[in-house]
Motif scaffolding. Structure first.
Motif, mmCIF file in Angstrom:
data_model
loop_
_atom_site.group_PDB
_atom_site.id
_atom_site.type_symbol
_atom_site.label_atom_id
_atom_site.label_comp_id
_atom_site.label_asym_id
_atom_site.label_seq_id
_atom_site.Cartn_x
_atom_site.Cartn_y
_atom_site.Cartn_z
ATOM 1 N N ASP A 9 48.841 33.744 30.188
ATOM 2 C CA ASP A 9 49.819 32.845 30.544
ATOM 3 C C ASP A 9 49.873 32.480 31.914
ATOM 4 O O ASP A 9 50.600 31.305 32.228
ATOM 5 C CB ASP A 9 51.146 32.981 29.751
ATOM 6 N N ASP A 10 49.098 33.067 32.660
ATOM 7 C CA ASP A 10 48.808 32.944 33.942
ATOM 8 C C ASP A 10 47.769 32.346 34.577
ATOM 9 O O ASP A 10 46.885 33.388 34.780
ATOM 10 C CB ASP A 10 49.584 33.800 34.964
ATOM 11 N N PRO A 11 47.347 31.213 34.712
ATOM 12 C CA PRO A 11 45.893 31.087 35.002
ATOM 13 C C PRO A 11 45.300 31.653 36.425
ATOM 14 O O PRO A 11 44.139 32.053 36.388
ATOM 15 C CB PRO A 11 45.552 29.389 35.203
ATOM 16 N N ARG A 12 46.238 31.742 37.251
ATOM 17 C CA ARG A 12 45.788 32.392 38.439
ATOM 18 C C ARG A 12 45.432 33.850 38.273
ATOM 19 O O ARG A 12 44.436 34.331 38.926
ATOM 20 C CB ARG A 12 46.631 32.142 39.645
ATOM 21 N N ARG A 13 46.533 34.367 37.755
ATOM 22 C CA ARG A 13 46.288 35.928 37.065
ATOM 23 C C ARG A 13 45.125 36.232 36.409
ATOM 24 O O ARG A 13 44.380 37.066 36.479
ATOM 25 C CB ARG A 13 47.609 36.237 36.531
ATOM 26 N N HIS A 14 44.733 35.112 35.516
ATOM 27 C CA HIS A 14 43.786 35.199 34.466
ATOM 28 C C HIS A 14 42.416 35.338 35.224
ATOM 29 O O HIS A 14 41.520 36.083 34.937
ATOM 30 C CB HIS A 14 43.890 34.157 33.724
ATOM 31 N N LYS A 15 42.260 34.478 36.185
ATOM 32 C CA LYS A 15 41.090 34.469 37.307
ATOM 33 C C LYS A 15 41.095 35.801 38.106
ATOM 34 O O LYS A 15 39.967 36.289 37.933
ATOM 35 C CB LYS A 15 41.180 33.388 38.241
ATOM 36 N N GLU A 16 42.106 36.416 38.491
ATOM 37 C CA GLU A 16 41.989 37.709 39.048
ATOM 38 C C GLU A 16 41.508 38.726 38.162
ATOM 39 O O GLU A 16 40.654 39.709 38.698
ATOM 40 C CB GLU A 16 43.336 37.992 39.644
ATOM 41 N N ILE A 17 42.038 38.901 36.987
ATOM 42 C CA ILE A 17 41.575 39.768 36.267
ATOM 43 C C ILE A 17 40.040 39.830 35.762
ATOM 44 O O ILE A 17 39.297 40.597 35.612
ATOM 45 C CB ILE A 17 42.464 40.007 34.890
ATOM 46 N N SER A 18 39.797 38.650 35.638
ATOM 47 C CA SER A 18 38.239 38.260 35.039
ATOM 48 C C SER A 18 37.463 38.841 36.512
ATOM 49 O O SER A 18 36.273 39.226 36.096
ATOM 50 C CB SER A 18 37.985 36.865 34.795
ATOM 51 N N ASP A 19 37.744 38.585 37.481
ATOM 52 C CA ASP A 19 37.076 39.103 38.765
ATOM 53 C C ASP A 19 36.962 40.627 38.770
ATOM 54 O O ASP A 19 35.873 41.160 39.157
ATOM 55 C CB ASP A 19 37.381 38.499 40.090
ATOM 56 N N GLN A 20 38.308 40.993 38.525
ATOM 57 C CA GLN A 20 38.354 42.657 38.744
ATOM 58 C C GLN A 20 37.321 43.289 37.271
ATOM 59 O O GLN A 20 36.646 44.209 37.403
ATOM 60 C CB GLN A 20 39.444 42.901 38.324
ATOM 61 N N VAL A 21 37.303 42.641 36.193
ATOM 62 C CA VAL A 21 36.551 43.074 34.990
ATOM 63 C C VAL A 21 35.076 42.838 35.420
ATOM 64 O O VAL A 21 34.263 43.860 35.269
ATOM 65 C CB VAL A 21 36.828 42.306 33.767
ATOM 66 N N ARG A 22 34.662 41.747 35.816
ATOM 67 C CA ARG A 22 33.139 41.603 36.258
ATOM 68 C C ARG A 22 32.688 42.665 37.490
ATOM 69 O O ARG A 22 31.750 43.224 37.232
ATOM 70 C CB ARG A 22 33.093 40.049 36.896
ATOM 71 N N HIS A 23 33.653 42.884 38.235
ATOM 72 C CA HIS A 23 33.229 43.812 39.365
ATOM 73 C C HIS A 23 33.167 45.212 38.861
ATOM 74 O O HIS A 23 32.301 46.157 39.101
ATOM 75 C CB HIS A 23 34.142 43.945 40.449
ATOM 76 N N ALA A 24 34.121 45.735 38.049
ATOM 77 C CA ALA A 24 34.196 47.033 37.675
ATOM 78 C C ALA A 24 33.008 46.960 36.513
ATOM 79 O O ALA A 24 32.314 48.197 36.298
ATOM 80 C CB ALA A 24 35.463 47.031 36.563
ATOM 81 N N SER A 25 32.569 46.319 35.667
ATOM 82 C CA SER A 25 31.717 46.305 34.706
ATOM 83 C C SER A 25 30.126 46.427 35.467
ATOM 84 O O SER A 25 29.351 47.126 34.912
ATOM 85 C CB SER A 25 31.697 45.284 33.790
ATOM 86 N N GLU A 26 30.085 45.794 36.651
ATOM 87 C CA GLU A 26 28.959 45.558 37.248
ATOM 88 C C GLU A 26 28.444 46.939 37.969
ATOM 89 O O GLU A 26 27.394 47.463 38.004
ATOM 90 C CB GLU A 26 28.909 44.475 38.045
ATOM 91 N N THR A 27 29.846 47.393 38.501
ATOM 92 C CA THR A 27 29.590 48.744 39.494
ATOM 93 C C THR A 27 29.837 50.133 38.685
ATOM 94 O O THR A 27 29.286 51.016 39.096
ATOM 95 C CB THR A 27 30.537 48.790 40.829
ATOM 96 N N TRP A 28 30.515 50.198 37.642
ATOM 97 C CA TRP A 28 31.185 51.159 37.143
ATOM 98 C C TRP A 28 30.402 51.334 35.771
ATOM 99 O O TRP A 28 30.017 52.423 35.038
ATOM 100 C CB TRP A 28 32.494 51.532 37.207
ATOM 101 N N GLY A 29 30.710 50.269 34.841
ATOM 102 C CA GLY A 29 30.659 50.177 33.417
ATOM 103 C C GLY A 29 31.635 50.832 32.836
ATOM 104 O O GLY A 29 31.764 50.699 31.500
ATOM 105 N N PHE A 30 32.752 51.035 33.483
ATOM 106 C CA PHE A 30 33.926 51.838 33.019
ATOM 107 C C PHE A 30 35.222 51.325 33.628
ATOM 108 O O PHE A 30 35.178 50.741 34.863
ATOM 109 C CB PHE A 30 34.133 52.853 33.128
ATOM 110 N N PHE A 31 36.383 50.938 33.002
ATOM 111 C CA PHE A 31 37.645 50.658 33.729
ATOM 112 C C PHE A 31 38.566 51.251 32.875
ATOM 113 O O PHE A 31 38.600 51.066 31.592
ATOM 114 C CB PHE A 31 37.750 49.162 34.185
ATOM 115 N N GLN A 32 39.835 51.375 33.311
ATOM 116 C CA GLN A 32 41.083 51.671 32.571
ATOM 117 C C GLN A 32 41.775 50.285 32.445
ATOM 118 O O GLN A 32 42.067 49.592 33.413
ATOM 119 C CB GLN A 32 41.952 52.644 33.126
ATOM 120 N N ILE A 33 42.822 50.092 31.466
ATOM 121 C CA ILE A 33 43.348 48.912 31.241
ATOM 122 C C ILE A 33 44.914 49.278 31.017
ATOM 123 O O ILE A 33 45.264 50.355 30.377
ATOM 124 C CB ILE A 33 42.815 47.958 30.509
#
Length: 292
Positions: A77-101
């Protein structure tokens, strides 16, 4: 889990019959839990690994890393927060392949019940479990120890139950009573979460938010539950061998015992359990999709 002490085979005789030992173990349908319940004090040879090295974790201690923890609060429900999360997921997926949520929307009560019911399944009377012990892949629910028991060089110190919950879920009577209700409830929650994650991952790849779901990535769900009984000689074996997941996405629920490790920059790193968190692993299929 990675074990770091050196190992020596207990039985040096030339009379060792590995196939006989494997078949006896498999035919007992009691799993590793059955060995522990029988009071063994030595790890059977079929579990002993010759490739355990004391060097595996030494480098881990030199540099401290923390697997990314991503807060999903506000993703819907928060477009700005959605974009931040998307960026974090992209970075974690590219560099780690893992992340916790965290704040992923699955109630803690559901997570705790799932862990409790799985534990109760494996700790119930062996005669109750035996009717679910199968090695063939046709059953939608099956309990076994080491799916690759006859092909792997060493068996892992664990028992497993597997259930294919989507897209064609089993009938209630096909599921063990102790797991029946919670498997349905947990599946509903994880499928919802999976849809959310695939949308974010699509965006992280520069695609429309529905792209991965429209490919069918979110249609299937297999639930694997592992049980690691106490080991009398943990320095000689593994609970789980090093591997990658040959799926699109793995959502992993840890208990508080820990032991999970991930490979990052040629180092095996612990993933400490975070209360209420889930570990997300980008599987082989999705990693291949993301490559040019």
């Amino acid at each position: 889990m990675v074990v770091t002490s050196g190992a020596e085979v207990h039985d040096d005789s030339n009379n060792y019959d590995r196939e006989k030992e494997l078949k006896a173990f498999d035919n007992s349908k009691a799993g590793v839990k059955g060995l522990v319940d029988a009071g063994i004090t030595k790890v059977p040879r079929m579990f002993i690994r010759s490739d355990i090295s004391s060097n595996t974790l030494e480098t881990t201690k030199k540099t401290q890393y923390n697997i990314p923890v991503i807060d999903l609060q506000g993703i819907e429900d928060d477009p700005r927060r959605h974009k931040e999360i998307s960026d974090q997921v992209r970075h974690a997926s590219e560099t780690w392949g893992f992340f916790q949520i965290v704040n992923h929307g699955i109630p803690v009560s559901v997570l705790e019940e799932m862990k409790d019911r799985v534990r109760r399944f494996f700790e119930q009377d062996i005669e109750v479990k035996k009717k679910y012990y199968v090695r063939e892949s046709g059953s939608r629910f099956r309990y076994q120890s080491n799916f690759d028991l006859y092909t792997a060089p060493f068996a892992n110190w664990r028992d497993t139950c597997f259930c294919m919950m989507a897209p064609d879920p089993p009938q209630p009577q096909e599921l063990p009573e102790v797991l029946r209700d919670i498997l349905v409830k947990y599946t509903k929650e994880v499928m919802r979460l999976g849809s959310c994650l695939f949308k974010v991952l699509s965006e992280a790849l520069g695609l429309s938010s529905n792209h991965l779901e429209e490919m069918g990535c979110a249609e299937g769900l297999a639930v694997l539950s592992h049980y690691y009984p106490p080991c009398p000689e943990p320095e000689l074996t593994f609970g789980t061998s090093k591997h990658s997941d040959n799926d699109f996405l793995t959502v992993l629920l840890q208990d508080q015992i820990g032991g999970l490790q991930v490979l990052y920059e040629d180092q095996w790193l612990d993933v400490p359990p975070v209360p209420g968190a889930l570990v997300v692993n980008v599987g082989d299929l999705l990693q291949s999709f993301g490559k040019p």
